[in-house]
Enzyme design. Structure first.
Site, PDB file in Angstrom:
ATOM      1  N   LYS A 198       4.379  -7.404   4.123  1.00 49.84           N
ATOM      2  CA  LYS A 198       5.227  -6.737   3.138  1.00 49.84           C
ATOM      3  C   LYS A 198       5.592  -7.653   1.983  1.00 49.84           C
ATOM      4  CE  LYS A 198       6.803  -4.366   7.126  1.00 49.84           C
ATOM      5  NZ  LYS A 198       7.624  -4.489   8.293  1.00 49.84           N
ATOM      6  N   ARG A 199       5.783  -8.916   2.283  1.00 45.89           N
ATOM      7  CA  ARG A 199       6.274  -9.806   1.232  1.00 45.89           C
ATOM      8  C   ARG A 199       5.156 -10.472   0.450  1.00 45.89           C
ATOM      9  NH1 ARG A 199       9.907  -9.640   5.064  1.00 45.89           N
ATOM     10  NH2 ARG A 199       8.611 -10.877   6.438  1.00 45.89           N
TER      11      ARG A 199
END
Ligand code: GLU
Length: 281
Positions: free
Chosen positions: A238-239
Site C-alpha cells: 500500500k505504501r
C-alpha cells in the site's frame, strides 16, 4: 456448490494487488456457478479504519465484481471468537502470555513465517490474566489433532506443518482475536468451500487446518494465487508505488476494463505476476 470470498482488512486503501485477489475469487465462483462473498476484516483496533469500508465497496462495484449476500464484518463476530477461545482453553490448549513484541524479539533465536519464533517464555508459568494474550500450545495441539492434510488447488496436496509457527497468539491483548482464529472461524461460519487468497498466506493455512481439526470445523479447499509484484520482485504494498484503486477510480479510469486486463494477465508497466508458492513470492 463453490463459495469463495474476498476478505480485505480496511487498514489502508486497496491497491492493484487487492483488485487482482478479488477478481480471482470472484471469477472462480462465477465460473462454477457458485457464490462470492465479501468479508471486511476490521478487528485490528490500531489499524482498522471504518472510513475505508465505503471505498472498498465502491472499488468492487467499479471493477464490476458483485458479491453475494450481505457484507460480513468481523467486528460483528467477536462473540464467536471468544467462544472458540473458551473451547480451546477448556481443552487445555491455550496459555496466557504477557510478553511484549520486544520481549519476544529479545528472547527469540529462530524465525518463523510470521517473524521471530516465540520461545515459549510464559508456557507453564503463572502469569497475570489481566490484559494477557492467549497462545496455542502448539506441541500439545498438534499431538491432539494428529497428522493433518489439506489441498491447494494450484500447489496440490499438503501435509499440515503448523509447528513452524510455534505457539501462535490466538486471542490478542488489544483485539478480539488473531487473524488465524478469526479467519478460520469465519470461513466455516460463512460456508466458504474454496478459500481464495494470496500466496503470501500459504503458510498460515497450516495453522488454520489445525484450528479446524481442534474446533471440528469443515475443511475447505484453498487456492493461493500468485501475488502481483513490482519490478524488483517485491509484492505490491500500500505504501509503495502502486496507486490506490480509489485514486484510479476518481481519475476516471474504467474499472471493468482494468478487471479484464488483470484477468488476461495484462498488468500496468512495472507490475507482473510473481511465481506461485515455493517460487519466492
Ligand atoms: N485480511 C487479509 C488481508 O487483507 C486476508 C485474509 C485472508 O484472505 O484469509 O491480507
Amino acid at each position: 456448490m463453490i463459495r469463495t470470498r474476498f476478505a480485505p482488512s480496511p487498514n489502508g486503501p486497496l491497491h492493484l494487488g487487492h483488485a487482482y485477489a478479488a477478481v480471482v475469487a470472484h471469477d472462480l465462483a462465477r465460473a462454477a456457478g457458485g457464490e462470492f462473498l465479501l468479508r471486511i476484516e476490521d478487528i485490528d483496533p490500531g489499524r482498522s479504519r471504518a472510513d475505508l469500508v465505503d471505498s472498498i465497496l465502491a472499488n468492487l462495484e467499479w471493477l464490476g465484481l458483485a458479491w453475494d449476500g450481505p457484507v460480513v464484518f468481523q467486528s460483528q463476530r467477536v462473540g464467536s471468537y471468544a467462544a472458540a477461545g473458551e473451547r480451546l482453553k477448556a481443552l487445555g490448549l491455550l496459555y496466557p502470555c504477557q510478553c511484549t513484541r520486544a520481549d519476544v524479539l529479545a528472547a527469540s533465536s529462530e524465525s518463523g513465517p510470521d517473524g521471530p519464533l516465540y520461545p515459549g517464555t510464559c508456557r507453564g508459568r503463572t502469569v497475570s490474566l489481566e490484559g494477557a494474550a492467549w497462545r496455542l500450545d502448539m506441541t500439545r495441539a498438534a499431538a491432539l489433532a494428529g497428522p493433518l492434510a489439506w489441498d491447494d488447488a494450484l500447489a496440490g496436496p499438503q501435509a499440515a506443518a503448523p509447528e513452524q509457527f510455534g505457539d501462535v497468539v490466538l486471542l490478542r491483548k488489544e483485539a478480539p482475536a488473531s487473524y488465524h482464529l478469526a479467519a478460520t472461524l469465519d470461513d466455516a461460519a460463512d460456508g466458504v468451500t474454496l478459500v481464495t487468497r494470496g500466496a503470501d498466506l500459504f503458510a498460515a493455512t497450516h495453522v488454520h487446518r489445525l484450528l479446524q481439526a481442534l474446533l471440528n470445523l469443515p475443511v475447505p479447499t484453498w487456492h493461493h494465487h500468485p501475488l502481483l509484484v513490482e519490478g524488483d520482485g517485491r509484492k505490491l504494498a500500500k505504501r509503495r508505488r502502486s496507486p490506490s484503486l480509489a485514486d484510479r477510480r476518481r481519475a476516471g479510469e474504467d474499472g471493468r476494463a482494468l478487471a479484464d486486463a488483470l484477468r488476461a494477465g495484462r498488468f500496468p508497466a512495472g507490475i507482473s505476476r510473481g511465481g506461485g508458492v515455493g517460487e519466492g513470492v
